[in-house]
Design a protein around this motif. Sequence first.
Motif, PDB file in Angstrom:
ATOM      1  N   SER A  53       6.319  -9.131  -0.974  1.00  0.00           N
ATOM      2  CA  SER A  53       5.952 -10.089   0.067  1.00  0.00           C
ATOM      3  C   SER A  53       6.052  -9.500   1.464  1.00  0.00           C
ATOM      4  N   ILE A  54       6.986  -8.577   1.687  1.00  0.00           N
ATOM      5  CA  ILE A  54       7.140  -8.023   3.043  1.00  0.00           C
ATOM      6  C   ILE A  54       6.421  -6.685   3.212  1.00  0.00           C
ATOM      7  N   ALA A  55       5.806  -6.184   2.126  1.00  0.00           N
ATOM      8  CA  ALA A  55       5.110  -4.891   2.197  1.00  0.00           C
ATOM      9  C   ALA A  55       3.611  -5.057   2.387  1.00  0.00           C
ATOM     10  N   LYS A  56       3.140  -6.297   2.582  1.00  0.00           N
ATOM     11  CA  LYS A  56       1.697  -6.525   2.658  1.00  0.00           C
ATOM     12  C   LYS A  56       1.375  -7.512   3.770  1.00  0.00           C
ATOM     13  N   GLY A  57       0.101  -7.571   4.115  1.00  0.00           N
ATOM     14  CA  GLY A  57      -0.410  -8.600   5.007  1.00  0.00           C
ATOM     15  C   GLY A  57      -1.036  -9.703   4.182  1.00  0.00           C
ATOM     16  N   PRO A  58      -2.000 -10.442   4.741  1.00  0.00           N
ATOM     17  CA  PRO A  58      -2.706 -11.452   3.956  1.00  0.00           C
ATOM     18  C   PRO A  58      -3.438 -10.793   2.775  1.00  0.00           C
ATOM     19  N   GLY A  59      -3.331 -11.396   1.612  1.00  0.00           N
ATOM     20  CA  GLY A  59      -3.991 -10.816   0.441  1.00  0.00           C
ATOM     21  C   GLY A  59      -3.269  -9.580  -0.060  1.00  0.00           C
ATOM     22  N   PHE A  60      -3.979  -8.779  -0.869  1.00  0.00           N
ATOM     23  CA  PHE A  60      -3.348  -7.632  -1.526  1.00  0.00           C
ATOM     24  C   PHE A  60      -4.108  -6.336  -1.280  1.00  0.00           C
ATOM     25  N   ASP A  61      -4.939  -6.323  -0.233  1.00  0.00           N
ATOM     26  CA  ASP A  61      -5.718  -5.117   0.062  1.00  0.00           C
ATOM     27  C   ASP A  61      -4.913  -4.058   0.811  1.00  0.00           C
ATOM     28  N   ASP A  62      -3.781  -4.456   1.393  1.00  0.00           N
ATOM     29  CA  ASP A  62      -3.016  -3.526   2.214  1.00  0.00           C
ATOM     30  C   ASP A  62      -1.536  -3.615   1.873  1.00  0.00           C
ATOM     31  N   VAL A  63      -1.183  -3.208   0.653  1.00  0.00           N
ATOM     32  CA  VAL A  63       0.219  -3.144   0.242  1.00  0.00           C
ATOM     33  C   VAL A  63       0.755  -1.753   0.596  1.00  0.00           C
ATOM     34  N   ARG A  64       1.839  -1.695   1.338  1.00  0.00           N
ATOM     35  CA  ARG A  64       2.390  -0.426   1.806  1.00  0.00           C
ATOM     36  C   ARG A  64       3.488   0.052   0.843  1.00  0.00           C
ATOM     37  N   PRO A  65       3.225   1.064   0.027  1.00  0.00           N
ATOM     38  CA  PRO A  65       4.231   1.534  -0.929  1.00  0.00           C
ATOM     39  C   PRO A  65       5.553   1.949  -0.275  1.00  0.00           C
ATOM     40  N   ALA A  66       5.500   2.553   0.907  1.00  0.00           N
ATOM     41  CA  ALA A  66       6.732   3.014   1.564  1.00  0.00           C
ATOM     42  C   ALA A  66       7.639   1.843   1.915  1.00  0.00           C
ATOM     43  N   ILE A  67       7.047   0.727   2.300  1.00  0.00           N
ATOM     44  CA  ILE A  67       7.851  -0.447   2.645  1.00  0.00           C
ATOM     45  C   ILE A  67       8.406  -1.094   1.374  1.00  0.00           C
ATOM     46  N   PHE A  68       7.583  -1.185   0.341  1.00  0.00           N
ATOM     47  CA  PHE A  68       8.055  -1.692  -0.951  1.00  0.00           C
ATOM     48  C   PHE A  68       9.254  -0.879  -1.430  1.00  0.00           C
ATOM     49  N   ARG A  69       9.127   0.450  -1.391  1.00  0.00           N
ATOM     50  CA  ARG A  69      10.202   1.315  -1.874  1.00  0.00           C
ATOM     51  C   ARG A  69      11.440   1.223  -0.985  1.00  0.00           C
ATOM     52  N   ALA A  70      11.247   0.951   0.319  1.00  0.00           N
ATOM     53  CA  ALA A  70      12.390   0.869   1.221  1.00  0.00           C
ATOM     54  C   ALA A  70      13.336  -0.260   0.818  1.00  0.00           C
TER      55      ALA A  70
END
Length: 308
Positions: free
Chosen positions: A212-229
């Motif tokens: 939820s905090i690694a992306k913007g609206p939708g799922f086109d821009d999920v940031r793996p580095a933030i997910f892993r953090a």
Amino acid sequence: MTDLSHLGVPTGPLVRVHGGFANRMYRLDTDQGSFAVKELNLADRRSPYHVQDVFRFERAAFAAGVPMPEPISAGPRALVHRWVEGEKLPEAPVPVAYAFELGGILARLHALDVEWTHEPAEEPTPRDWPELARRALATGQPWAGELAANVDRFLAIAHFVDACERPGPVVLTHRDVQPWNLLARDGRPVLLDWELSGPLDLSGELGSTALSIAKGPGFDDVRPAIFRAVLDGYVAGGAALPPPGPSWFVFMIGGWLGFTRWNILRCLAGTEAGTGPDLALSHESARNGVRGLPDMFGRLPQLEALLG
């Protein structure tokens, strides 16, 4: 509204704060400070609310230094916390440092030894999507065509939620760490809205939070580095990660499925309920679920790759 005399002498009126997805929030300023007063929606709750269990958990978390509003009182109709100033999170990926600290907060939270007196009781996975689509079309809901086109996908999502194995362990946790329940104060997390707290499979809590905090609206821009953090912060906080798999995302999908159905039913009623979210907000939530759930479900292989 419940009696608030224990909060002191008011210095102004009770002011509605709009935007709540489940209940209604007010701010009260008194000679003893500022308070957030949450009027609980008792008319159409999706699951029982265990007031005293949640309040006990909140007080333990606050005493342990978890950054959150101080819990003041909890009754059957209203919750009171001390008002906290902070910046609302935009609908965008958070900074890596914020995500890392949030992972550490979850580790601290899961280490608490707090009594919980109720057995976990998940709501049944909804399967009445064909009937809901028919009613939506008949009543001219603005998102009815999209729902009708995705009925088979919603039934497949319901099957996935029921069939997905949860590996454990089960932890006592917040259960709703989403951008709308977070503030940034001096760039650091503050965790709000604890009323959905309870036992949950650890992978579901971590996957929902990190995504939820690694992306913007939708799922086109999920940031793996933030997910892993988030996961790195959790491990740095002394906790261990559960095994990878679809269970990391089943809680988020299942919760969103039930939340979408609840809002659809509110929209089908066509009248402004006396408690809970505004009708316009229910329409927005229904539309977001009708569009977003099939998208998320179709991207499960990509999401699981974040765990590698």
